[in-house]
Design a protein around this motif. Structure first.
Motif, PDB file in Angstrom:
ATOM      1  N   HIS A  46     104.237   5.486  80.965  1.00  0.00           N
ATOM      2  CA  HIS A  46     103.354   6.451  81.624  1.00  0.00           C
ATOM      3  C   HIS A  46     104.126   7.702  82.036  1.00  0.00           C
ATOM      4  O   HIS A  46     105.092   7.618  82.773  1.00  0.00           O
ATOM      5  CB  HIS A  46     102.728   5.779  82.853  1.00  0.00           C
ATOM      6  N   ALA A  69     103.935  10.417  84.310  1.00  0.00           N
ATOM      7  CA  ALA A  69     103.210  10.787  85.533  1.00  0.00           C
ATOM      8  C   ALA A  69     103.115  12.293  85.745  1.00  0.00           C
ATOM      9  O   ALA A  69     102.293  12.756  86.524  1.00  0.00           O
ATOM     10  CB  ALA A  69     103.860  10.130  86.745  1.00  0.00           C
ATOM     11  N   SER A 122      97.409  10.706  84.590  1.00  0.00           N
ATOM     12  CA  SER A 122      97.054   9.966  85.804  1.00  0.00           C
ATOM     13  C   SER A 122      96.134   8.818  85.416  1.00  0.00           C
ATOM     14  O   SER A 122      95.411   8.900  84.421  1.00  0.00           O
ATOM     15  CB  SER A 122      96.335  10.891  86.789  1.00  0.00           C
TER      16      SER A 122
END
Length: 93
Positions: free
Chosen positions: A50, A52, A56
């Motif tokens: 992921h 960030a 999201s």
């Protein structure tokens, strides 16, 4: 086995909705210069890799590509103030 590849220019606040599935989702945004990988299980999006800074897991997050389950479907939402080109592939069953 389901494999689906899509690419679209999402306007600010626009969403792409796809059916619930089980599998892997790879999302990239050439406009934002970001990529992320998620596991999809029924109604859950779990981060594998992921980013960030660009993504999201929460609907409505500003300045991010948002990936989440809305209660019925999975959605990819453009939280940026301008359009973003977003590509994704789902490998699932």
């Amino acid at each position: 086995t389901l494999v689906s590849l899509d690419a679209v220019s999402l306007a600010a606040g626009a969403k792409f909705t796809f059916p619930s599935t089980h599998g892997l989702l790879v999302v990239t945004s050439s406009s934002a210069g970001r990529s992320s990988v998620y596991a999809l299980t029924s109604t859950t999006v779990t981060s594998i890799a992921h980013d960030a800074t660009g993504f999201s897991l929460v609907m409505g997050t500003a300045s991010r590509i948002n990936v989440y389950h809305n209660g019925s479907f999975f959605e990819i939402e453009n939280g940026f103030a301008t359009s973003r080109t977003v590509s994704w592939i789902v490998v699932g069953y």
